[in-house]
Design an enzyme around this catalytic site. Structure first.
Site, PDB file in Angstrom:
ATOM      1  N   THR A   1      -8.891  -9.064   1.945  1.00 54.23           N
ATOM      2  CA  THR A   1      -7.848  -8.091   1.568  1.00 54.23           C
ATOM      3  C   THR A   1      -6.856  -7.880   2.711  1.00 54.23           C
ATOM      4  OG1 THR A   1      -9.478  -6.938   0.210  1.00 54.23           O
ATOM      5  CG2 THR A   1      -7.479  -5.725   0.785  1.00 54.23           C
TER       6      THR A   1
ATOM      7  N   GLY B   1       1.373   4.214   4.189  1.00 54.25           N
ATOM      8  CA  GLY B   1       2.357   3.437   3.442  1.00 54.25           C
ATOM      9  C   GLY B   1       3.244   4.341   2.596  1.00 54.25           C
TER      10      GLY B   1
ATOM     11  N   SER C   1      -5.325  -2.298  14.208  1.00 59.45           N
ATOM     12  CA  SER C   1      -6.019  -1.053  14.536  1.00 59.45           C
ATOM     13  C   SER C   1      -6.666  -1.220  15.900  1.00 59.45           C
ATOM     14  CB  SER C   1      -7.110  -0.788  13.497  1.00 59.45           C
ATOM     15  OG  SER C   1      -7.966   0.250  13.929  1.00 59.45           O
TER      16      SER C   1
ATOM     17  N   ASN D   1       0.993  -3.093   5.325  1.00 60.14           N
ATOM     18  CA  ASN D   1       0.326  -1.823   5.644  1.00 60.14           C
ATOM     19  C   ASN D   1      -1.010  -1.625   4.918  1.00 60.14           C
ATOM     20  OD1 ASN D   1       0.486   1.382   6.147  1.00 60.14           O
ATOM     21  ND2 ASN D   1       0.204   1.006   3.958  1.00 60.14           N
TER      22      ASN D   1
ATOM     23  N   TYR E   1     -23.925  -8.906   8.570  1.00 63.01           N
ATOM     24  CA  TYR E   1     -22.755  -8.107   8.181  1.00 63.01           C
ATOM     25  C   TYR E   1     -22.867  -6.687   8.739  1.00 63.01           C
ATOM     26  CZ  TYR E   1     -19.509  -5.314   5.467  1.00 63.01           C
ATOM     27  OH  TYR E   1     -18.503  -4.446   5.106  1.00 63.01           O
TER      28      TYR E   1
ATOM     29  N   GLY F   1       0.832  -1.209   0.000  1.00 60.53           N
ATOM     30  CA  GLY F   1       0.000   0.000   0.000  1.00 60.53           C
ATOM     31  C   GLY F   1       0.859   1.248   0.000  1.00 60.53           C
TER      32      GLY F   1
ATOM     33  N   SER G   1      -0.379   5.459  -0.949  1.00 61.90           N
ATOM     34  CA  SER G   1      -1.355   6.314  -0.267  1.00 61.90           C
ATOM     35  C   SER G   1      -1.077   6.348   1.233  1.00 61.90           C
ATOM     36  CB  SER G   1      -2.764   5.751  -0.524  1.00 61.90           C
ATOM     37  OG  SER G   1      -3.743   6.503   0.150  1.00 61.90           O
ATOM     38  N   GLY G   2      -1.484   7.425   1.875  1.00 61.39           N
ATOM     39  CA  GLY G   2      -1.533   7.507   3.332  1.00 61.39           C
ATOM     40  C   GLY G   2      -0.267   7.092   4.056  1.00 61.39           C
TER      41      GLY G   2
END
Ligand SMILES: NC(=O)c1ccc[n+]([C@@H]2O[C@H](COP(=O)([O-])OP(=O)(O)OC[C@H]3O[C@@H](n4cnc5c(N)ncnc54)[C@H](OP(=O)(O)O)[C@@H]3O)[C@@H](O)[C@H]2O)c1
Length: 317
Positions: free
Chosen positions: A134, A45, A161, A113, A183, A39, A42-43
């Protein structure tokens, strides 16, 4: 830097809530080290890759496509190598493993990440709820596939997290990995992040007696593209709260970078870090039987996944 950061002190590591990835690596020369970051476009990573490369490391940056990885790598100074790794596509993950092996890279650290959060509607990959696939299964395939490439004192860092506390009471819903029953966006994100934590714990157990380490981290709460699926109002409130309580991206990348390269974390394994210091996860994250079961279930799931040619065809959405 949020206002909250001004009031938070440092922990025993000498770093804390307000520390940035640049600060935790300030005294470090990483020349000769090779570090894989998933990753990287973005962000957190992207920032981790930038700072690690700035300190001299060679960074293998993965993104969903080679084009995204190349663009991200080109934007960073230093030595970077782009790889495609679409974590929800087993053939892409396997191809990434093969490419890293072919390159003969010896990994001093692997930072798992990449991630997705709080998908409003249930989605599936290969019959598994997409966040679990994922965030956990894709990384399970990548990390276990690259264990032979991991250096003798190599470190595996899993992005978990604090939201792992939102996982179902039962922990991992082994009898409903598709999320057919009840869900919820956050419950299933929480489950995937608990899985990242349990994976780090079980990997650390398997590394026992070696110099290799595996740990999980909570990076803090940071406004990044991760919140793209949050409903408009929640996103608006999140935006307002930013300057008050959220970490900046440089602060958010600090914990994963600290655990991956700082000498202070070299011998810690099987821990959960927040704000660059060991922290306490929810109780069942420390359950070795749960971690072992998740490993075994993941292993058998991966063994049943299609090989390259029919991978996309059997993908269920
Ligand atoms: N930000 C926070 O407040 C926070 C809090 C706790 C934990 N975390 C964790 O920190 C990690 C980094 O998050 P972030 O805030 O930096 O989010 P971000 O800016 O959205 O970055 C996530 C990265 O993961 C990649 N990614 C998503 N799905 C993927 C897939 N199927 N295959 C390959 N790559 C994929 C994204 O690629 P694309 O750009 O192509 O989608 C992106 O590069 C995540 O694991 C997240 O769960 C973040």
């Amino acid at each position: 830097m949020s206002i909250y950061a001004l009031f938070k002190g440092k922990g025993p590591s000498g770093f804390g809530y307000g520390s940035t990835a640049e600060e935790v690596t300030e005294a470090l020369l990483l020349t000769g080290k090779t570090i894989l970051v998933t990753g990287c476009n973005s962000g957190l990573g992207q920032e981790a890759m930038r700072v690690l490369a700035k300190r001299g490391a060679r960074v293998l940056g993965t993104a969903r496509t080679l084009e995204k990885a190349k663009t991200a790598c080109d934007a960073v100074g230093g030595q970077t190598v782009p790889f495609a790794c679409e974590l929800s596509d087993p053939s892409s993950v396997r191809a990434c493993v093969a490419a890293v092996k072919r390159g003969g890279y010896r990994l001093d650290a692997l930072i798992a990440n990449a991630g997705i959060m709080a998908l409003p509607k249930r989605q599936l990959a290969h019959g598994i709820e997409l966040q679990l696939f994922t965030n956990h299964i894709g990384h399970f395939m990548l990390v276990t596939g690259l264990l032979d490439q991991l250096a003798d004192a190599g470190r595996v860092v899993m992005l978990s997290s604090a939201a792992h506390t939102m996982a179902p009471k039962a922990g991992i819903l082994f009898d409903d990995l598709a999320g057919d029953h009840g869900y919820t966006a956050w419950g299933h994100y929480g489950q995937s992040k608990l899985a990242n934590l349990l994976f780090a714990k079980e990997l650390a157990r398997r590394f026992a007696g070696t110099r290799r380490t595996a740990n999980a981290v909570h990076p803090g709460v940071i406004r990044t593209n991760l919140s793209r699926h949050m409903p408009g109002f929640a996103s608006f409130v999140f935006g307002l709260a930013g300057p008050l309580v959220l970490k900046s991206v440089p602060q958010g990348a600090a914990t994963e970078v600290y655990v991956a390269v700082h000498p202070g974390a070299a011998t810690t394994s099987g821990a959960y870090f927040a704000d660059c210091n060991p922290a306490t996860p929810r109780a069942d994250a420390d359950d070795p039987a749960l971690a072992k079961r998740l490993w075994e279930v993941s292993e058998s799931l991966v063994a049943g996944l299609p090989l390259a040619a029919d991978s996309q065809a059997s993908r269920v959405r």
